[in-house]
Scaffold this active site. Structure first.
Site, PDB file in Angstrom:
ATOM      1  N   ASP A 214       0.868  -1.031  -0.178  1.00 46.70           N
ATOM      2  CA  ASP A 214       0.029   0.010   0.042  1.00 46.70           C
ATOM      3  C   ASP A 214       0.923   1.252   0.042  1.00 46.70           C
ATOM      4  OD1 ASP A 214      -2.452   1.282  -0.037  1.00 46.70           O
ATOM      5  OD2 ASP A 214      -2.388   1.905   1.964  1.00 46.70           O
ATOM      6  N   SER A 238      -6.974   5.332  -0.070  1.00 42.96           N
ATOM      7  CA  SER A 238      -7.180   3.950  -0.620  1.00 42.96           C
ATOM      8  C   SER A 238      -8.828   3.661  -0.504  1.00 42.96           C
ATOM      9  CB  SER A 238      -6.372   2.804  -0.247  1.00 42.96           C
ATOM     10  OG  SER A 238      -5.086   3.201  -0.248  1.00 42.96           O
ATOM     11  N   GLN A 288      -5.305  -2.071  -6.808  1.00 39.38           N
ATOM     12  CA  GLN A 288      -5.998  -0.989  -5.977  1.00 39.38           C
ATOM     13  C   GLN A 288      -6.877   0.123  -6.647  1.00 39.38           C
ATOM     14  OE1 GLN A 288      -3.860   2.374  -3.589  1.00 39.38           O
ATOM     15  NE2 GLN A 288      -3.785   0.444  -2.288  1.00 39.38           N
TER      16      GLN A 288
END
Length: 313
Positions: A214, A238, A288
């Protein structure tokens, strides 16, 4: 939740005990308590939630199966200095596969949800794409040192300084594409590894990669628009995150994360990428979608462009 899980400041101490932070402590039946960890601001770092939730699910899995995929949603902003309760639900289990759902709670607020699938190792056919970048971490380190010495973008950007305090070391293939401010094609690659070797087992190695996956990921979708995470021109976070583990990583060693953004629109951006070991083996795949909502002057410029008006002088 016990006050022993609170952390006072981001002074580097948390990074030295990252594995302790990522491994949640037992709570009530079916729940695990994740400690606060190295902060990137007042909000809970999404990679930490992914890693702690994965470890909570792994601690409920005792049959020799290892996580091969996870899909998660960031539902509400979490607070970085508060512990998180991870509640694990057993969805299904067979001879080869099992699935667990994990919900993350802070107080009465559910902030995160994940489903992870586990698979018992077995033989099978193999193929994989080759890494599209040179597998030469020393060349990347030299390029980073040269970029810093040249000072092409003036003083070292805040993003680069913040990352130096993180427990995961990052060395970009092209430093300007990660730390620079100019518009670029929506793709980048960087080497990543644990700053301090951990010697961790396969479950924690997966959690370490999940934590790292991430970091900087949404940067790809912002590159064509000359915007960095943390800029006043964009509200960024996110939205969801997916990982597939093809092999057990060894995050004590370097992994190249080669990533790109094939699409952005509607205040969202999509990124995808692969992790490669130093010998070129594809270790994991990540995808993502993130919020990248323009605001302030950037929103005004965007509105003018869509209206066909010339930009302000």
């Amino acid at each position: 939740m016990d006050l022993e899980y609170r952390v006072r400041a981001d002074n580097g101490e948390e990074g030295s005990r990252l594995e302790e932070i990522l491994q949640p402590a037992p709570g009530s039946e079916g729940s695990w308590i994740g400690a606060p960890g190295p902060k990137m601001g007042p909000r809970l770092f999404g990679g930490q939630a992914v890693a702690q939730a994965l470890m909570a699910a792994s601690l409920e899995e005792d049959s020799g199966r290892l996580a091969h995929s996870l899909h998660c949603y960031f539902l509400k902003p979490g607070m970085a200095d508060e512990p998180v309760e991870y509640r694990v639900t057993h969805l299904t289990a067979g001879r080869s596969f099992a699935a667990r759902r994990v919900e993350a709670w802070q107080g009465a607020l559910c902030i995160f949800s994940m489903i992870a699938s586990f698979h018992r190792p077995e033989p099978g056919f193999r193929h994989a794409d080759e890494c599209p970048y040179p597998l030469d971490v020393e060349a990347a380190r030299a390029a980073l040192a040269e970029w810093r010495a040249r000072g092409d973008d003036g003083a070292e950007p805040p993003l680069a300084r913040r990352l130096q305090r993180r427990p995961i070391e990052i060395v970009p293939i092209d430093p300007g594409s990660v730390f620079g401010g100019a518009a670029r094609a929506p793709r980048a690659a960087w080497w990543m590894r644990r700053r301090r070797p951990s010697g961790a087992g396969p479950e924690m190695q997966r959690a370490l990669l999940a934590y790292a996956s991430d970091m900087l990921f949404m940067r790809n979708a912002m590159l064509p628009h000359a915007i960095q995470p943390g800029s006043h021109d964009v509200q960024a976070t996110s939205l969801d995150h997916a990982l597939w583990f093809h092999e057990t990583p060894d995050f004590d060693r370097w992994h190249l994360f080669a990533s790109e953004s094939p699409w952005a629109g509607g205040a969202r951006g999509l990124s995808r990428g692969h992790f490669y070991a130093e010998d070129g083996r594809m270790i994991a795949t990540a995808q993502q979608e993130n919020l990248m909502r323009p605001q302030g002057e950037a929103l005004e410029r965007l509105a003018q462009q869509e209206a066909g008006a010339p930009p302000p002088a």
